[in-house]
Design a protein around this motif. Structure first.
Motif, PDB file in Angstrom:
ATOM      1  N   SER A 166       0.791  -1.181   0.002  1.00  0.00           N
ATOM      2  CA  SER A 166       0.019  -0.105   0.033  1.00  0.00           C
ATOM      3  C   SER A 166       0.791   1.360  -0.265  1.00  0.00           C
ATOM      4  CB  SER A 166      -0.952  -0.022   1.160  1.00  0.00           C
ATOM      5  OG  SER A 166      -0.164   0.211   2.375  1.00  0.00           O
ATOM      6  N   GLU A 167       0.264   2.596   0.045  1.00  0.00           N
ATOM      7  CA  GLU A 167       0.653   3.657   0.233  1.00  0.00           C
ATOM      8  C   GLU A 167       1.896   3.723   1.141  1.00  0.00           C
ATOM      9  OE1 GLU A 167      -2.121   6.792   0.816  1.00  0.00           O
ATOM     10  OE2 GLU A 167      -0.393   8.273   0.616  1.00  0.00           O
ATOM     11  N   TYR A 168       1.928   3.245   2.516  1.00  0.00           N
ATOM     12  CA  TYR A 168       2.732   3.393   3.352  1.00  0.00           C
ATOM     13  C   TYR A 168       3.804   2.039   3.576  1.00  0.00           C
ATOM     14  CZ  TYR A 168       0.298   7.666   4.145  1.00  0.00           C
ATOM     15  OH  TYR A 168      -0.189   8.794   4.226  1.00  0.00           O
ATOM     16  N   GLY A 169       3.434   1.031   2.551  1.00  0.00           N
ATOM     17  CA  GLY A 169       3.724  -0.226   2.794  1.00  0.00           C
ATOM     18  C   GLY A 169       5.190  -0.612   1.789  1.00  0.00           C
ATOM     19  N   PHE A 170       6.432  -0.816   2.718  1.00  0.00           N
ATOM     20  CA  PHE A 170       7.628  -0.983   2.282  1.00  0.00           C
ATOM     21  C   PHE A 170       8.071  -2.200   3.077  1.00  0.00           C
ATOM     22  CE2 PHE A 170       6.863   3.490   1.014  1.00  0.00           C
ATOM     23  CZ  PHE A 170       7.223   3.561  -0.047  1.00  0.00           C
ATOM     24  N   ARG A 171       7.371  -3.032   3.713  1.00  0.00           N
ATOM     25  CA  ARG A 171       8.154  -4.445   4.118  1.00  0.00           C
ATOM     26  C   ARG A 171       7.463  -5.478   3.535  1.00  0.00           C
ATOM     27  NH1 ARG A 171       7.554  -4.380  10.487  1.00  0.00           N
ATOM     28  NH2 ARG A 171       9.639  -5.592  10.012  1.00  0.00           N
ATOM     29  N   MET A 205      -0.870  13.901 -11.852  1.00  0.00           N
ATOM     30  CA  MET A 205      -1.768  15.020 -11.862  1.00  0.00           C
ATOM     31  C   MET A 205      -3.053  14.638 -12.683  1.00  0.00           C
ATOM     32  SD  MET A 205       1.679  17.715 -12.625  1.00  0.00           S
ATOM     33  CE  MET A 205       0.520  19.211 -12.417  1.00  0.00           C
ATOM     34  N   SER A 206      -3.926  14.027 -11.974  1.00  0.00           N
ATOM     35  CA  SER A 206      -5.040  13.303 -12.560  1.00  0.00           C
ATOM     36  C   SER A 206      -6.343  14.175 -12.544  1.00  0.00           C
ATOM     37  CB  SER A 206      -4.992  12.108 -12.413  1.00  0.00           C
ATOM     38  OG  SER A 206      -5.276  11.850 -10.865  1.00  0.00           O
ATOM     39  N   ARG A 243      -4.088   9.698  -9.445  1.00  0.00           N
ATOM     40  CA  ARG A 243      -3.210  10.022  -8.280  1.00  0.00           C
ATOM     41  C   ARG A 243      -2.916   9.147  -7.098  1.00  0.00           C
ATOM     42  NH1 ARG A 243      -1.021  15.193  -7.315  1.00  0.00           N
ATOM     43  NH2 ARG A 243      -0.622  15.702  -4.752  1.00  0.00           N
ATOM     44  N   GLU A 244      -4.060   8.675  -6.816  1.00  0.00           N
ATOM     45  CA  GLU A 244      -4.211   7.461  -5.764  1.00  0.00           C
ATOM     46  C   GLU A 244      -3.339   6.281  -6.155  1.00  0.00           C
ATOM     47  OE1 GLU A 244      -4.719   7.715  -2.542  1.00  0.00           O
ATOM     48  OE2 GLU A 244      -5.239   9.966  -2.993  1.00  0.00           O
ATOM     49  N   ALA A 245      -3.883   5.909  -7.363  1.00  0.00           N
ATOM     50  CA  ALA A 245      -3.217   4.601  -7.690  1.00  0.00           C
ATOM     51  C   ALA A 245      -1.627   4.793  -8.120  1.00  0.00           C
ATOM     52  CB  ALA A 245      -3.718   4.444  -9.209  1.00  0.00           C
ATOM     53  N   TRP A 246      -1.197   5.819  -8.253  1.00  0.00           N
ATOM     54  CA  TRP A 246       0.299   6.351  -8.390  1.00  0.00           C
ATOM     55  C   TRP A 246       1.172   5.785  -7.310  1.00  0.00           C
ATOM     56  CZ3 TRP A 246       3.855   6.343 -11.903  1.00  0.00           C
ATOM     57  CH2 TRP A 246       5.096   6.877 -11.674  1.00  0.00           C
ATOM     58  N   LYS A 247       0.337   5.997  -6.004  1.00  0.00           N
ATOM     59  CA  LYS A 247       1.264   5.756  -4.814  1.00  0.00           C
ATOM     60  C   LYS A 247       1.703   4.304  -4.621  1.00  0.00           C
ATOM     61  CE  LYS A 247      -1.119   9.406  -2.444  1.00  0.00           C
ATOM     62  NZ  LYS A 247      -2.356   9.703  -1.594  1.00  0.00           N
ATOM     63  N   SER A 248       0.994   3.514  -5.452  1.00  0.00           N
ATOM     64  CA  SER A 248       1.581   2.094  -5.566  1.00  0.00           C
ATOM     65  C   SER A 248       2.157   1.645  -6.843  1.00  0.00           C
ATOM     66  CB  SER A 248       0.357   0.922  -4.873  1.00  0.00           C
ATOM     67  OG  SER A 248      -0.628   1.341  -5.838  1.00  0.00           O
ATOM     68  N   GLN A 249       1.750   2.511  -7.700  1.00  0.00           N
ATOM     69  CA  GLN A 249       2.292   2.107  -8.974  1.00  0.00           C
ATOM     70  C   GLN A 249       3.865   2.379  -9.185  1.00  0.00           C
ATOM     71  OE1 GLN A 249      -0.239   3.313 -12.501  1.00  0.00           O
ATOM     72  NE2 GLN A 249      -1.879   2.341 -11.685  1.00  0.00           N
ATOM     73  N   ILE A 250       4.132   3.492  -8.517  1.00  0.00           N
ATOM     74  CA  ILE A 250       5.449   4.197  -8.689  1.00  0.00           C
ATOM     75  C   ILE A 250       6.738   3.160  -8.682  1.00  0.00           C
ATOM     76  CG2 ILE A 250       5.441   4.972  -6.272  1.00  0.00           C
ATOM     77  CD1 ILE A 250       7.072   7.179  -7.353  1.00  0.00           C
ATOM     78  N   ARG A 251       6.440   1.984  -7.817  1.00  0.00           N
ATOM     79  CA  ARG A 251       7.453   1.241  -7.656  1.00  0.00           C
ATOM     80  C   ARG A 251       7.612   0.657  -8.931  1.00  0.00           C
ATOM     81  NH1 ARG A 251       5.750  -1.197  -1.832  1.00  0.00           N
ATOM     82  NH2 ARG A 251       4.635   0.397  -1.349  1.00  0.00           N
ATOM     83  N   ASN A 252       6.582  -0.129  -9.467  1.00  0.00           N
ATOM     84  CA  ASN A 252       6.820  -0.822 -10.773  1.00  0.00           C
ATOM     85  C   ASN A 252       7.346   0.052 -11.785  1.00  0.00           C
ATOM     86  OD1 ASN A 252       5.906  -3.031  -9.753  1.00  0.00           O
ATOM     87  ND2 ASN A 252       3.851  -2.938 -10.349  1.00  0.00           N
ATOM     88  N   ALA A 253       6.973   1.349 -11.991  1.00  0.00           N
ATOM     89  CA  ALA A 253       7.068   2.246 -12.842  1.00  0.00           C
ATOM     90  C   ALA A 253       8.602   2.448 -12.851  1.00  0.00           C
ATOM     91  CB  ALA A 253       6.256   3.405 -12.768  1.00  0.00           C
ATOM     92  N   LEU A 254       9.159   2.645 -11.609  1.00  0.00           N
ATOM     93  CA  LEU A 254      10.621   2.860 -11.457  1.00  0.00           C
ATOM     94  C   LEU A 254      11.550   1.662 -11.725  1.00  0.00           C
ATOM     95  CD1 LEU A 254      10.657   5.550  -8.532  1.00  0.00           C
ATOM     96  CD2 LEU A 254      11.209   5.934 -10.887  1.00  0.00           C
ATOM     97  N   SER A 255      11.097   0.593 -11.634  1.00  0.00           N
ATOM     98  CA  SER A 255      11.848  -0.571 -11.580  1.00  0.00           C
ATOM     99  C   SER A 255      11.953  -1.228 -13.053  1.00  0.00           C
ATOM    100  CB  SER A 255      11.302  -1.680 -10.641  1.00  0.00           C
ATOM    101  OG  SER A 255      11.041  -1.193  -9.404  1.00  0.00           O
ATOM    102  N   ALA A 256      10.662  -1.447 -13.677  1.00  0.00           N
ATOM    103  CA  ALA A 256      10.574  -1.817 -14.892  1.00  0.00           C
ATOM    104  C   ALA A 256      10.481  -0.696 -15.836  1.00  0.00           C
ATOM    105  CB  ALA A 256       9.627  -2.770 -15.223  1.00  0.00           C
ATOM    106  N   ASN A 257      11.527  -0.574 -16.921  1.00  0.00           N
ATOM    107  CA  ASN A 257      11.135   0.476 -18.046  1.00  0.00           C
ATOM    108  C   ASN A 257      10.975   1.699 -17.511  1.00  0.00           C
ATOM    109  OD1 ASN A 257      11.021   1.396 -20.579  1.00  0.00           O
ATOM    110  ND2 ASN A 257       9.070   0.890 -20.721  1.00  0.00           N
TER     111      ASN A 257
END
Lengths: 310, 420
Positions: free
Chosen positions: A270-275, B40-41, B72-86
């Motif tokens: 989630s938003e704050y989940g990094f574990r 910025m959605s 905007r909300e979805a980005w908070k969890s998508q950013i990981r994948n976006a930064l790791s893959a391509n």
């Protein structure tokens, strides 16, 4: 015609082994996908759960091996304890969908005009997305504007904030989940009732059975396959409850409605989940609980198959 | 809707001409593709982002800008994948601790030398929020003030004035309660609104520096000074200042209490103002004041900053650098933060602040009355895990203040584990 049966013509390897090869070929895509998307991730979860890793970058570079420390921490984590208890509540109360579905099915198993409309109406909640069910029930429970409090007010009772009260919120969500689940069980029983042997009912009636005795001794045994499937889908539904919680309370108030699957998501994704490691440890615990039921289901199915072959 | 659209088209046209004239000679050597992923959605920010991309594209004939806008909300969890893959070249995110995990994992590019080379003149005051381990990891593009937004008309009706001290605040609140209303609306379902209250009460009770020490894990949650903050908070809770059942509402769902006049004030960021206006309140009915003084400490303020970063896997680094320079330049800052755009504060000191009652007041407060310092926000100053456990405790405290001991013990346990 003669060529095929002629034993002197050598047959190809494929032809000789087709009784083995054909089923394997049909199974192959299924097994491949099952392995890639289910089996391998299960073992990966075990592996990741022994690491402290924030889910970013490579596990081998960024992760730190901690052995069973994540599990040790789980033992003292109160949020985990709450989640576990809530899972138990879900398991126990969700099973109410089975008797409820059965009685609605018995009630609807009649031949009167327009019965299909009634059946569709009862089945309708199962068609809805869980998210929609969650939203509708959240409005129903709203402390000021909600229908529930309007009804309570009409009878002169005080208002209640179901989803804002940590002791009630989980039950409120389970009640919302029971609505579509009951409809599902009802459909299973309705199809089961179609297969009930009328001659046995006739025989039972001649022997003087009716009402409860007829239901218990004649009809229910014939519904055993439907009951088994209803049990399977309800247990699985209870253990993977997630969307309703996410929509209705987001785990709150103060984490009182979390279940294991939701807590895993919170910690790992989630938003704050990094574990990621800790989340995996929670997932492993949930998997082990599920394994008990899955083991039982498989054993049961195996027994049925065996007796059917005899 | 149509007016926003027209305005952004017009703005696009004028800046394209300006930028075209200014930039044609110097930057036209950029080529290839610049990939941007933005969160910025919402309609207005989306229009801004699209116009920024289009302008930048027009300025550089050999460069094509590829913009992807994510919820905007979805980005908070998508950013990981976006930064790791391509990974793309440029992305949106938030300042301070919020960028910590990505900095630690090496997913954001260290752009300290761009800052050192003077690319971002006029941004000196916000450099701190972009700094981790003495290096800069991105640039801000907007920020906004927090404060108490209140119903001016109801205050006038009850004969109240903007309070400057906590005693006045409580006295005002008592009068509001006597009039059968609640003092504050809040929707704490998603927890972070409670974080805002704690930020302010703690910064006013113990000062900005203490608040930052707490955020950095240097002070125990069971410290007496923290207890004092909660004691002050409890005064408000015990008198019934907050609306009932706030744990069931989101921040938007709590707005109608203010609109209907059932609650008179709301501690929130400036982003709430457009919603209040859309709900039919005029500028005569809403006003804003700085969170009042409690102890004799310099006043600190919350002003969260939204940012652009370059991914460490970026392929078109030259174009990314030019783009960051472009979005932080004074005239672009003036335009995108204006009332037709984000309606927030520009980060560049040379940009002009929009002619809007709230933006002007916020700018004045942050530039003159925030002598203690400027904080980001609870969930950006505290590490992610501490923030989530902390905000859950704050929400519990607001509903069951008697559980304080238990809550503080839990937070302290979490602190000892998290800041190792």
């Amino acid at each position: 015609m003669t060529a095929v049966t002629d034993p002197t013509v050598p047959r190809s390897w494929m032809q000789r082994n087709r009784m083995t090869v054909t089923p394997l070929l049909f199974l192959a895509p299924g097994i491949l996908f099952f392995a890639v998307y289910v089996i391998i991730p299960i073992f990966q979860s075990f592996y990741i759960s022994t690491y402290e890793w924030n889910g970013l970058g490579e596990l081998s570079e960024q992760g730190e091996f901690v052995g069973l420390r994540n599990y040790q921490e789980l033992m003292t984590d109160r949020a985990f304890e709450v989640s576990l208890w809530n899972n138990v509540k879900w398991l126990a109360l969700y099973l109410l969908a089975i008797p409820a579905g059965l009685f609605i099915a018995l009630f609807l198993n009649q031949t009167i005009a327009g019965i299909r409309i009634y059946k569709s109406l009862f089945f309708f909640p199962f068609v809805l997305s869980q998210v929609v069910v969650g939203l509708v029930f959240s409005w129903f429970y709203l402390p000021r504007e909600g229908l529930l409090n309007a009804v309570l007010g009409f009878f002169g009772l005080g208002s209640v904030n179901v989803l804002g009260d940590p002791t009630l919120a989980t039950y409120g969500i389970i009640a919302a989940g029971l609505w579509p689940q009951t409809a599902y069980c009802m459909i299973l029983y309705l199809t089961g009732l179609n297969a009930v042997d009328p001659e046995q009912i006739e025989a039972g009636r001649l022997d003087g059975a009716k009402g409860w005795r007829m239901l218990w001794h004649v009809i229910l045994p014939q519904l055993k396959p439907a009951t088994f499937i209803a049990f399977v889908v309800t247990i699985i539904g209870a253990l993977r409850s997630f969307d309703l919680i996410s929509v209705m309370t987001n785990g709150g108030p103060f984490g009182s409605t979390r279940v294991l699957s939701f807590y895993m998501f919170e910690k790992a994704l989630s938003e704050y989940g990094f574990r990621m490691g800790y989340g995996s440890a929670i997932a492993v615990v949930l998997f082990l609980i599920m394994l008990v039921f899955i083991g039982y289901f498989l054993w049961q199915m195996y027994q049925d198959e065996k007796s059917a072959r005899r | 809707m149509t007016s926003t659209f027209k305005a952004s088209i017009a703005a696009l046209a004028t800046t394209t001409m300006l930028a075209g004239a200014a930039g044609a000679g110097s930057h036209s050597n950029l080529e290839g593709t610049l990939r941007i992923i933005s969160d910025m959605s919402n309609p207005a920010p989306r229009a801004i982002m699209e116009s920024l991309a289009a302008d930048f594209d027009a300025m550089h004939p050999n460069l094509s800008v590829e913009l992807e806008i994510v919820d905007r909300e979805a980005w908070k969890s998508q950013i990981r994948n976006a930064l790791s893959a391509n990974p793309p070249d440029v992305i949106n995110w938030y300042a301070a601790n919020r960028m910590g995990p990505y900095v630690d994992s090496g997913l954001f590019m260290d752009i300290s030398d761009w800052w050192a080379a003077g690319d971002f003149a006029g941004l000196e005051s916000v450099q701190g929020a972009m700094t981790i381990d003495g290096k800069q990891w991105g640039v801000p593009y907007t920020y906004y003030q927090w404060g108490i937004y209140y119903r001016e008309d109801i205050f006038n009706e009850l004969g109240l004035t903007e309070p400057a001290t906590f005693e006045e605040e409580i006295a005002n609140c008592q009068k509001i309660l006597d009039a059968g209303k609640k003092c504050y609306s809040i929707g704490s379902k998603f927890l972070w609104t409670a974080g805002g209250w704690f930020d302010y009460l703690n910064m006013r009770t113990n000062g900005f520096d203490f608040h930052m020490q707490l955020a950095q894990g240097e002070v125990a949650w069971t410290d007496d000074r923290v207890r004092e903050t909660f004691a002050n908070w409890r005064k408000l809770i015990d008198m019934g200042a907050y609306i009932d059942d706030h744990q069931t509402y989101s921040w938007q769902e709590a707005l109608p209490f203010v609109v209907n006049g059932e609650a008179t004030a709301y501690l929130i960021g400036n982003f709430a103002v457009p919603h209040l206006r859309e709900a039919g309140l005029t500028d005569d009915q809403i006003d804003f004041y700085q969170f009042p003084k409690i102890a004799d400490v310099a006043m600190g303020e919350d002003a969260p900053t939204d940012t652009f970063h370059v991914a460490s896997g970026a392929t078109n680094i030259d174009a990314a650098r030019e783009f960051l320079k472009f979005v932080t330049s004074p005239d672009v800052q003036t335009r995108i933060n204006g009332p037709d755009g984000l309606g927030q504060l520009p980060v560049n000191a040379n940009a002009s602040v929009a002619d809007d009652e709230f933006i002007q007041q916020g700018f004045e407060m942050l530039s003159q009355n925030a002598t203690g310092g400027i904080a980001q926000f609870f969930d950006r100053d505290f590490p992610a895990e501490m923030a989530s456990i902390g905000m859950e405790g704050l929400q519990e405290f607001m509903v069951f203040p008697d559980n304080l001991e238990d809550i503080l013990g839990r937070l302290e346990q979490a602190r000892q584990r998290i800041y190792k």
